[in-house]
Design a protein around this motif. Structure first.
Motif, PDB file in Angstrom:
ATOM      1  N   THR A  80       0.569  -1.181   0.054  1.00  0.00           N
ATOM      2  CA  THR A  80      -0.135  -0.145  -0.021  1.00  0.00           C
ATOM      3  C   THR A  80       0.909   1.204   0.057  1.00  0.00           C
ATOM      4  O   THR A  80       0.164   2.336  -0.310  1.00  0.00           O
ATOM      5  N   GLN A  81       2.041   1.076   0.414  1.00  0.00           N
ATOM      6  CA  GLN A  81       3.149   2.114   0.505  1.00  0.00           C
ATOM      7  C   GLN A  81       3.505   2.509  -1.021  1.00  0.00           C
ATOM      8  O   GLN A  81       3.439   1.403  -1.821  1.00  0.00           O
ATOM      9  N   GLN A  82       3.475   3.726  -1.421  1.00  0.00           N
ATOM     10  CA  GLN A  82       4.081   4.139  -2.837  1.00  0.00           C
ATOM     11  C   GLN A  82       5.503   4.492  -2.895  1.00  0.00           C
ATOM     12  O   GLN A  82       5.770   5.479  -3.014  1.00  0.00           O
ATOM     13  N   SER A  83       6.231   3.225  -2.582  1.00  0.00           N
ATOM     14  CA  SER A  83       7.666   3.740  -2.273  1.00  0.00           C
ATOM     15  C   SER A  83       8.553   3.272  -3.364  1.00  0.00           C
ATOM     16  O   SER A  83       9.735   3.673  -3.316  1.00  0.00           O
ATOM     17  N   LEU A  84       8.119   2.501  -4.431  1.00  0.00           N
ATOM     18  CA  LEU A  84       8.931   1.830  -5.192  1.00  0.00           C
ATOM     19  C   LEU A  84       8.830   2.615  -6.611  1.00  0.00           C
ATOM     20  O   LEU A  84       7.879   3.143  -7.229  1.00  0.00           O
ATOM     21  N   SER A  85       9.930   2.877  -7.397  1.00  0.00           N
ATOM     22  CA  SER A  85       9.956   3.722  -8.569  1.00  0.00           C
ATOM     23  C   SER A  85      10.623   2.926  -9.668  1.00  0.00           C
ATOM     24  O   SER A  85      11.454   2.143  -9.399  1.00  0.00           O
ATOM     25  N   LEU A  86      10.578   3.432 -10.785  1.00  0.00           N
ATOM     26  CA  LEU A  86      11.107   3.009 -12.015  1.00  0.00           C
ATOM     27  C   LEU A  86      12.725   3.225 -11.979  1.00  0.00           C
ATOM     28  O   LEU A  86      13.324   2.243 -12.341  1.00  0.00           O
ATOM     29  N   ASP A  87      13.121   4.215 -11.230  1.00  0.00           N
ATOM     30  CA  ASP A  87      14.586   4.476 -11.002  1.00  0.00           C
ATOM     31  C   ASP A  87      15.106   3.407 -10.212  1.00  0.00           C
ATOM     32  O   ASP A  87      16.092   2.899 -10.290  1.00  0.00           O
ATOM     33  N   ASP A  88      14.442   3.103  -9.242  1.00  0.00           N
ATOM     34  CA  ASP A  88      14.678   1.848  -8.324  1.00  0.00           C
ATOM     35  C   ASP A  88      15.106   0.528  -9.216  1.00  0.00           C
ATOM     36  O   ASP A  88      16.035  -0.009  -9.121  1.00  0.00           O
ATOM     37  N   ALA A  89      14.037   0.362 -10.200  1.00  0.00           N
ATOM     38  CA  ALA A  89      14.403  -1.026 -10.917  1.00  0.00           C
ATOM     39  C   ALA A  89      15.619  -0.596 -11.895  1.00  0.00           C
ATOM     40  O   ALA A  89      16.370  -1.758 -11.774  1.00  0.00           O
ATOM     41  N   GLN A 245      21.887  -7.729  -1.788  1.00  0.00           N
ATOM     42  CA  GLN A 245      22.302  -6.419  -2.464  1.00  0.00           C
ATOM     43  C   GLN A 245      21.107  -5.457  -2.702  1.00  0.00           C
ATOM     44  O   GLN A 245      21.166  -4.461  -2.550  1.00  0.00           O
ATOM     45  N   ILE A 246      19.876  -6.023  -3.201  1.00  0.00           N
ATOM     46  CA  ILE A 246      18.700  -5.385  -3.514  1.00  0.00           C
ATOM     47  C   ILE A 246      18.325  -4.521  -2.082  1.00  0.00           C
ATOM     48  O   ILE A 246      17.888  -3.390  -2.201  1.00  0.00           O
ATOM     49  N   THR A 247      18.063  -5.296  -0.982  1.00  0.00           N
ATOM     50  CA  THR A 247      17.763  -4.797   0.137  1.00  0.00           C
ATOM     51  C   THR A 247      18.623  -3.570   0.406  1.00  0.00           C
ATOM     52  O   THR A 247      18.298  -2.567   1.073  1.00  0.00           O
ATOM     53  N   ALA A 248      20.039  -3.899   0.573  1.00  0.00           N
ATOM     54  CA  ALA A 248      20.969  -2.691   0.689  1.00  0.00           C
ATOM     55  C   ALA A 248      20.892  -1.626  -0.144  1.00  0.00           C
ATOM     56  O   ALA A 248      20.653  -0.339   0.231  1.00  0.00           O
ATOM     57  N   LEU A 249      20.695  -1.812  -1.425  1.00  0.00           N
ATOM     58  CA  LEU A 249      20.286  -0.780  -2.437  1.00  0.00           C
ATOM     59  C   LEU A 249      19.366   0.060  -2.247  1.00  0.00           C
ATOM     60  O   LEU A 249      19.393   1.241  -2.186  1.00  0.00           O
ATOM     61  N   LEU A 250      18.027  -0.488  -1.884  1.00  0.00           N
ATOM     62  CA  LEU A 250      16.865   0.220  -1.475  1.00  0.00           C
ATOM     63  C   LEU A 250      16.859   0.920  -0.424  1.00  0.00           C
ATOM     64  O   LEU A 250      16.449   1.896  -0.202  1.00  0.00           O
ATOM     65  N   ARG A 253      18.753   4.105  -1.259  1.00  0.00           N
ATOM     66  CA  ARG A 253      17.970   4.975  -2.127  1.00  0.00           C
ATOM     67  C   ARG A 253      16.938   5.453  -1.341  1.00  0.00           C
ATOM     68  O   ARG A 253      16.610   6.787  -1.748  1.00  0.00           O
ATOM     69  N   HIS A 254      16.269   4.719  -0.502  1.00  0.00           N
ATOM     70  CA  HIS A 254      15.257   5.410   0.164  1.00  0.00           C
ATOM     71  C   HIS A 254      15.333   5.833   1.469  1.00  0.00           C
ATOM     72  O   HIS A 254      14.522   6.316   2.089  1.00  0.00           O
ATOM     73  N   ARG A 255      16.797   6.148   1.800  1.00  0.00           N
ATOM     74  CA  ARG A 255      17.350   6.776   3.123  1.00  0.00           C
ATOM     75  C   ARG A 255      16.894   6.029   4.118  1.00  0.00           C
ATOM     76  O   ARG A 255      16.063   7.062   4.767  1.00  0.00           O
ATOM     77  N   ILE A 256      16.612   4.895   4.269  1.00  0.00           N
ATOM     78  CA  ILE A 256      16.242   4.206   5.500  1.00  0.00           C
ATOM     79  C   ILE A 256      17.443   4.321   6.586  1.00  0.00           C
ATOM     80  O   ILE A 256      18.508   3.605   6.238  1.00  0.00           O
ATOM     81  N   GLY A 257      17.138   4.666   7.739  1.00  0.00           N
ATOM     82  CA  GLY A 257      18.318   4.797   8.773  1.00  0.00           C
ATOM     83  C   GLY A 257      18.445   3.452   9.408  1.00  0.00           C
ATOM     84  O   GLY A 257      17.498   2.562   9.126  1.00  0.00           O
ATOM     85  N   PRO A 258      19.582   2.966  10.065  1.00  0.00           N
ATOM     86  CA  PRO A 258      19.870   1.748  10.476  1.00  0.00           C
ATOM     87  C   PRO A 258      18.711   1.130  11.363  1.00  0.00           C
ATOM     88  O   PRO A 258      18.559  -0.013  11.572  1.00  0.00           O
ATOM     89  N   ASN A 259      17.992   1.941  12.150  1.00  0.00           N
ATOM     90  CA  ASN A 259      16.979   1.508  13.040  1.00  0.00           C
ATOM     91  C   ASN A 259      15.648   1.392  12.663  1.00  0.00           C
ATOM     92  O   ASN A 259      14.622   1.149  13.282  1.00  0.00           O
ATOM     93  N   GLN A 260      15.340   1.799  11.197  1.00  0.00           N
ATOM     94  CA  GLN A 260      14.180   1.899  10.770  1.00  0.00           C
ATOM     95  C   GLN A 260      13.948   0.640   9.754  1.00  0.00           C
ATOM     96  O   GLN A 260      14.743   0.083   9.398  1.00  0.00           O
ATOM     97  N   ASP A 261      12.701   0.210   9.824  1.00  0.00           N
ATOM     98  CA  ASP A 261      12.313  -0.857   9.254  1.00  0.00           C
ATOM     99  C   ASP A 261      12.123  -0.577   7.599  1.00  0.00           C
ATOM    100  O   ASP A 261      12.212   0.653   7.277  1.00  0.00           O
ATOM    101  N   ASP A 262      12.328  -1.608   6.808  1.00  0.00           N
ATOM    102  CA  ASP A 262      12.305  -1.451   5.357  1.00  0.00           C
ATOM    103  C   ASP A 262      10.896  -0.959   4.742  1.00  0.00           C
ATOM    104  O   ASP A 262       9.875  -1.095   5.369  1.00  0.00           O
TER     105      ASP A 262
END
Lengths: 409, 234
Positions: A80-89, A245-250, A253-262
């Motif tokens: 439901t979150q709109q967090s993925l973009s074509l640029d991620d791909a 690799q994907i998890t680390a990259l995203l 890219r999404h600027r998620i801090g070390p203590n935040q959830d994906d």
């Protein structure tokens, strides 16, 4: 020394002379072999079905969906979150070494019109990567190209079901269809894939360039958004590496801090299928093992009958010994009798097993598959059971004292 | 030339801890072409002697030579070979296999002698002819009279052409008339085919067909004498 063929003839005659008893002795083996064949057929059928699902889905696939959102304490579900973009791909394709193909997807249901016909179907905006990730191919025309995606061209590749519903038997390539009133030129028709693992028609689909879908069909809150990204790893071994690799990259890219959830989830579908596959194989093995127990019981039945037979024919054994049968001749005769019993039972059991698995197909619509190896296995096993359980009675017969045996009434 | 040589043959059985000395060391020899009757009451040891002579059993001590071969040193397989080629058995109860025809019963010893199937059928038919039953070759034992069954058994004993025929009470289950027929058949085998015949019986009438009578009592030979021939049976 007596020939094997002679011995077999004598054995067959004495089996024939006691038809009822021989039949009962065989029955156990028939049921045992039949059960083994049928159970393995059921297990193999299930595992073949899963195998075909895996290959139609594409192998070594990871699916990335957006994370959940929470609205006033109510969690809204995955994606439901709109967090993925074509640029991620694009970034995944360029930066993750363990990934071979990427297919971003933006999908929705739309009404499609051609002439006086219309049809409601799933429209998926995607890229060329879709072909490789999900094992699609075209039966006529071409698939989407990078050029289509870059220029947001209004072209569509349609599934076989859509082609049939809109065009009947006519060739759709080159024709103009309207999706949500937007005209698209049909450039290709997909080769059919049939039903998915969950029963939906995979051919009821239209692919358009993802950029065109974003601009023309499914308006999105931010322009480059996609609903999901499918990724194919280079091979089965690199699937975990790809996931990392994907998890680390995203996250970066999404600027998620070390203590935040994906804010996204990476799903490994193949793994789930393979787990199902493995559990089916384990089930096959278990069913086979349980059925083998009944074959074992059948073998004990043969031993029982052979022991009775040896006792009953003590005098015959004495006579044969008196005229020159050596212990090993007697042993061979009874061994061959037991072997013939179980092999005849094995042949009948294979027929019963085939019948049983056919019945299961008709009654429960299960898919079954009898393999030559399972026939060979059941046959060999029943022969082994005959020799194994026939050995003790035969050995007992060969040890008889001719004098005692001749006196036996 | 001696076909059978028994030297101090002794047989001891151990049953439930009790030892029974069935044969107390008997010595005798039988030449080729003889017709010998072994007589004795039951429990005298004549059955034991017959089992040893027939290579169904081996002596506890002493030596038994059949055609110069020391039987005591043979394995079970060796004994089976000797029974197959050197000895033909004729039993009181005929001991034919009920499921088989007369011809197949006669073929049985050749089956274990490794004779090829064609030759087996020919030889078996010839043996049935010798006993005058070639027309009954397809009959099962239960379709034949007692005398006929015993003649099939004699054909079976003959078929591998053994030098020795051992007949254990061969007329025990037959009436007088048939007994005489069977005994005359044995006599002709002895006189015309040169077979050595050892007959075990307790009937003096039957023993009188032989040329020599060995009497056994309590595990020892009590007498061994040549029969004075007279016409017919007493």
């Amino acid at each position: 020394m007596m020939g094997l063929l002679e011995t077999a003839k004598i054995s067959l005659r004495s089996l024939w002379a006691n038809k009822m008893r021989s039949g009962l002795a065989i029955l156990g083996v028939i049921i045992g072999v039949g059960a083994v064949i049928a159970m393995i057929a059921v297990g193999r059928g299930a595992s073949l079905q899963i195998e075909s699902h895996i290959s139609s889905m594409g192998s070594n696939i990871l699916i990335i969906v957006p994370g959940t959102t929470t609205s006033g304490g109510v969690r809204m579900g995955a994606g439901t979150q709109q967090s993925l973009s074509l640029d991620d791909a694009i970034a995944i394709e360029e930066e993750c070494s363990a990934v071979s193909h990427v297919s971003p997807e933006l999908s929705g249901v739309a009404q499609v019109v051609y002439g006086n016909r219309n049809w409601s179907t799933g429209v998926i905006g995607t890229t060329e990567g879709m072909m490789d990730v999900h094992n699609w191919s075209v039966s006529s025309g071409r698939f989407l190209t990078d050029q289509d995606v870059r220029s947001s061209t209004k072209v569509a590749v349609i599934g076989e079901t859509v082609a049939y519903e809109l065009f009947g038997s006519a060739n759709p390539v080159g024709e103009i269809i309207r999706i949500k009133k937007v005209p698209f030129q049909v450039v290709g028709v997909l080769a059919p894939k049939g039903q998915s693992a969950f029963g939906s028609d995979q051919d009821d689909v239209i692919f358009v360039p993802v950029t065109t879908a974003q601009k023309r069909l499914f308006g999105t809150p931010f322009p480059r958004m996609v609903r999901r990204i499918s990724v194919k790893a280079r091979d089965a071994e690199s699937i975990y590496l790809a996931q990392e690799q994907i998890t680390a990259l995203l996250r970066q890219r999404h600027r998620i801090g070390p203590n935040q959830d994906d804010d996204f989830t990476v799903r490994n579908l193949t793994q789930a299928m393979e787990a199902a596959q493995q559990s089916t194989q384990a089930m096959t093995l278990l069913l086979g093992a349980i059925a083998s127990v009944s074959l074992l019981v059948g073998g004990i039945g043969i031993m029982n009958i052979m022991l009775v037979s040896v006792t009953e024919r003590t005098r015959e054994i004495g006579i044969r010994m008196a005229v020159g049968a050596r212990p090993r001749d007697i042993r061979l005769q009874f061994l061959i009798e037991a072997f013939l019993l179980s092999v005849i039972g094995g042949i009948a059991g294979i027929a019963l097993g085939a019948l049983l698995s056919q019945t299961l197909v008709l009654l429960f619509d299960w898919s079954t598959s009898i393999s030559p190896s399972s026939i060979l296995l059941a046959f060999g096993f029943s022969g082994f059971v005959g020799v194994f359980f026939g050995f003790y009675p035969a050995y007992k017969a060969s040890l008889m004292d001719p004098i005692e045996a001749l006196r036996y009434e | 030339m001696a076909l059978i040589e028994a030297e101090g043959v002794r047989k001891v059985y151990r049953m439930d801890g009790v030892t029974v000395e069935a044969l107390k060391g008997v010595t005798f020899s039988i030449n080729e072409g003889e017709f010998v009757a072994i007589m004795g009451p039951s429990g005298s040891g004549k059955s034991t002697l017959m089992h040893i002579l027939g290579c169904l059993d081996v002596p506890t001590s002493g030596r038994y030579l059949l055609g110069g071969v020391d039987v005591g040193s043979l394995s079970r397989d060796g004994l089976a070979g000797i029974r197959n080629s050197k000895i033909g058995f004729v039993f009181q109860g005929f001991n034919l296999l009920q499921r088989m025809s007369a011809l197949e019963n006669v073929e049985l010893p050749m089956l274990y002698g490794g004779v090829p199937s064609r030759e087996r059928a020919e030889k078996a038919l010839a043996a049935l002819k010798t006993v005058g039953l070639e027309e009954r070759k397809g009959h099962r034992p239960n379709q034949l009279s007692g005398g006929q069954q015993q003649r099939v058994a004699i054909a079976r004993a003959l078929v591998n052409d053994p030098p020795l025929i051992l007949a254990d009470e061969p007329t025990g289950n037959l009436d007088t008339k048939t007994s005489v027929e069977v005994m005359e058949l044995l006599v002709s085998l002895n006189e015309e085919h040169g077979k050595t015949i050892v007959l075990v019986t307790h009937e003096p009438d039957i023993a009188s067909f032989s040329k020599r009578i060995i009497r056994v009592l309590d595990g020892s030979i009590s007498s061994d004498e040549v029969v004075i021939k007279h016409d017919g049976i007493a």
